[in-house]
Design a protein around this motif. Sequence first.
Motif, short mmCIF file in Angstrom:
data_model
loop_
_atom_site.label_atom_id
_atom_site.label_comp_id
_atom_site.label_asym_id
_atom_site.label_seq_id
_atom_site.Cartn_x
_atom_site.Cartn_y
_atom_site.Cartn_z
N VAL A 70 0.88 -1.18 0.00
CA VAL A 70 0.00 0.00 0.00
C VAL A 70 0.91 1.22 0.00
CG1 VAL A 70 -1.80 1.29 1.20
CG2 VAL A 70 -1.81 -1.21 1.27
N ASP A 77 1.14 5.71 -0.93
CA ASP A 77 0.54 6.99 -1.31
C ASP A 77 1.42 7.64 -2.37
OD1 ASP A 77 -1.56 6.67 0.40
OD2 ASP A 77 -0.85 8.10 1.90
N ARG A 84 -7.52 4.54 -4.79
CA ARG A 84 -8.41 5.36 -3.97
C ARG A 84 -7.91 6.80 -4.07
NH1 ARG A 84 -10.31 4.91 2.40
NH2 ARG A 84 -11.49 6.87 2.41
N LEU A 135 -7.38 10.40 -3.12
CA LEU A 135 -7.43 11.17 -1.88
C LEU A 135 -7.91 12.59 -2.13
CD1 LEU A 135 -4.03 10.00 -0.34
CD2 LEU A 135 -6.31 9.10 0.14
N ARG A 190 -4.11 6.83 -3.14
CA ARG A 190 -3.58 5.66 -2.42
C ARG A 190 -3.76 4.44 -3.30
NH1 ARG A 190 -4.13 4.84 3.90
NH2 ARG A 190 -2.70 6.59 3.62
N SER A 246 -3.35 0.28 -3.66
CA SER A 246 -3.23 -1.03 -3.00
C SER A 246 -2.84 -2.03 -4.07
CB SER A 246 -4.55 -1.43 -2.34
OG SER A 246 -4.92 -0.47 -1.36
N ASP A 283 4.84 7.81 0.30
CA ASP A 283 4.84 7.04 1.55
C ASP A 283 4.70 5.58 1.21
OD1 ASP A 283 4.69 6.10 4.15
OD2 ASP A 283 3.22 7.59 4.81
N PRO A 321 1.85 3.94 4.49
CA PRO A 321 0.96 5.01 4.97
C PRO A 321 0.04 4.54 6.08
CG PRO A 321 0.18 4.14 2.87
CD PRO A 321 1.51 3.50 3.13
N ARG A 354 -3.42 3.99 8.16
CA ARG A 354 -4.77 3.67 7.70
C ARG A 354 -5.65 4.92 7.70
NH1 ARG A 354 -7.19 -1.45 10.72
NH2 ARG A 354 -8.84 -0.98 9.22
N ALA A 409 -9.52 10.85 4.10
CA ALA A 409 -8.86 10.98 2.81
C ALA A 409 -8.54 12.45 2.51
CB ALA A 409 -9.74 10.40 1.70
N ALA A 454 -5.62 13.50 4.57
CA ALA A 454 -4.38 12.96 4.01
C ALA A 454 -3.93 13.78 2.80
CB ALA A 454 -4.57 11.49 3.63
N GLU A 455 -4.89 14.17 1.96
CA GLU A 455 -4.54 14.97 0.77
C GLU A 455 -3.95 16.31 1.18
OE1 GLU A 455 -5.00 18.07 -2.14
OE2 GLU A 455 -6.34 17.87 -0.42
#
Length: 639
Positions: free
Chosen positions: A266, A268, A305, A307, A313, A315, A352, A355, A357, A364, A367-368
Motif C-alpha cells: 500500500v 501513497d 483510492r 485522496l 492511495r 493497493s 509514503d 501510509p 490507515r 482521505a 491525508a490529501e
Amino acid sequence: MHVIATAGHVDHGKSMLVRALTGMEPDRWETEQRRGMTIDLGFAWMTLPSGQVIAFVDVPGHERFITNMLAGAGPAPAVMFVVAADEGWMPQSAEHLAAVDALGVRHGVLVVTRADLADPGPALRQAAGKIAATSLGELEAVAVSARTGRGLPELTAALGRLAARLPQPDPGGGVRLWLDRVFAIKGSGTVVTGTLQAGTVRAEDELTATPAMRTVRVRSVQSLGSPVAQVSGVARVALNLRGVSKRELGRGMALIHADRWTVASVIDVRLAPYPPGYRQPPGTTSLPPQLTLHIGAARAVARVRVLGGRFARLSLDHALPLHVGDRVLLRDPGAAPGHSGERPVFGATVLDVSPPRLRGNGAAAAAERELASWPEIPAAADLLRRHRLLRASSARAMGLDGLPTPVSGEWLADPAHWQRLRELLAAAVAAHAERDPLAPGLPVDAARAELGLPGRDLVEALAAWRPGGSAGRPIAVSGGYLHGDAAGERERADGAPTPGQRVTVGGAAQVSQLRLPAAVASAVQAVLADLADAPFSAPGAERMRELGLDVRAAAAAERAGLLCRLPGNVLLAPGAPEQAARILAGLPQPFTAAEARQALATSRRVVIPLLEWLDREGVTRRLADDRRTMREPPGSAGR
C-alpha cells in the motif's frame, strides 16, 4: 558503464541502429530475426573512444509489447529516442514518449534514422518539439542511416557527451536488481539478468528475492559477458544464484538488500501533471478504480483510492520493494487509444511506502492536505510528522536519510508529537495520583497503553526527557511505576526530601507538605511521635489499626521518605537502621540476636527483620552459629 534504453515506433530501425553501433545482434530470438521485428528485450554494448562503455537495452516498438518495452526502459537512466525520417511521428512514438515522461527520465539523445530515404529535417523538428515538452526537455539530435553509416560517428560523439552528463549513483547504496531475464545453464544453475541502478553486487553476497522474501546467495557475477568479482550500478549484470530454481523466479521480481528497502503493498503517490501539448487523460477525480503500476521491470495491479487533487492511495496485488521518492508509471491497459493511437499513462512519485490507515469520515481529505504540503521528494521530517514515531531501521528502509537522533533505542520521534506525549504523560501521572494518592504511582504498562506507545522503553524515555532542557515537571520511574517528582522540586525550593530519601522529619507541617492524605499524614506523625523516645519500639498491629495506618498507607509514607518499613510491616523512623548499626558496633563482637534486642531495647518482632536488613545491606555478617559481627567500623554504616 552507462545503460541506455531505446524507444520509438515499431519498424523505425531501433535494433538496426544498435546493431550498427555495436556490431552485436540485439534480437535474441530466431523469430525476431526472421520477422525483422523485436518482440522481447535485446542487449548489446559498445566502447566509446573515451573508453566508457555503453550498454543498450533494445525494446520492442509494437503496441502489443508495451509491457516488454516498460520492463526494459523502466530501470534505465537514459533513452535513445528513435524516429524514422520517412515516417515521422507515429502512434507508438507518442506512447513511448508518454511512458518515458511518466517515468521521469531526464537524459537522452534523439536519433532520426533512415536519413538515406528522406530528408530528416521535418521528422527531427516534429520529434524535437514533442520531446521538449516532457521530462527529457531539449535533446541533442542526430540524423543517421544505419544502412549507409551516415551520421554514426556523430551519434557516437553525442552518446559520449550524454554519458558524461549522467549522474553517478552511490556504489554503497542498497541493491535493487529488477530481473528482466531468468534462465538456467546446465552445470551452473539459475542465472538472472537485469539493470543494476545503484549499489554493488559481489560474489557470495546474500540477497532477498521479492515478493517471496526468499534468501538467495550469489555464486558468481558477470557483466557484459565477462566474469567479475563485483559490479556497481549503473550496469548490466548477470548473477548465477544458489538456493533457488528457475521456476521460482521471473521477470519483474527483484533481488534486494532486505534491510535497505520497504516491501510495500500500500503506497501513497502524487500524480505528475500531464505534459503540455498532449491530450489530457481523465482528471484525477475520475481515475479508473484499477490501474497497472510499472516500476523497473515489475508490474502490479493497483486498486486506486483518490485522496483528492493529484494524490491517490494505491493497493497493490503483490508487494514491491520501494523507496520514498521512487517514480512509477500507471496505465490503464483497457482504455481506448486516443486520437493519435496512444493510451493514457500517468507518472507518479511515491510519497509514503507505509501510509497510516484512513479512519473515519474526512480521513482521505486530511491525508490529501497533508501530502499537498510536502516537497516534491519528502524528507525524513515530513514522514516523521505523519507517522509520529518510526524505527530508524524502518526509516532507512524507506530510503530516508538525514535522520534525527533516536529518542530511545531505535525510535525516532517527531518533535512536536514527542512534546505532546510528554504533556499527556505528565497529565496521566498527575490524574492517577489524584485518584489514588496511596498508590506507588502509575504503572509503566498502563501509561504505555494510555498513550498508545509500542514499548515501555518509550514511556521511560518520555519520563526522563525534560522539555526545553530543564523546564517541565519531572517524572520519576521506580519499580515499574511513574510518579510526579513533586518532592524533588520542593527540595530545590526549601530543602524538603525526595521520595525514598531517609530523613528525620521534624514536625506535622513538614509531613503535610508531602501531599499525603490528611488522615495518613496525621497517622504518620503519631507514629513518629511514638518513636521519638523509643526509636526501636515499632507500633504493633493494634496501634496501627487505631491510627488507620494500613499496609498501603505505610507504603506511601515509606515512598515519601517519612518511615522506614521492614518486612512484616515493621515501621521505624527514617535512619533507624543506621542508628541501630552504631549501637551494635559498640557491643562485644560477635553478638547474638538476644544481645542486640537488649541493646536496642526492643522486641524479637523488631530485631529479627532489622538484623536481616543489616545483613542484606552488608553492615553485619551472620556467622555459622547465628551470631553476627559488624562488617564496617562505626560511623560508616550510613546508607
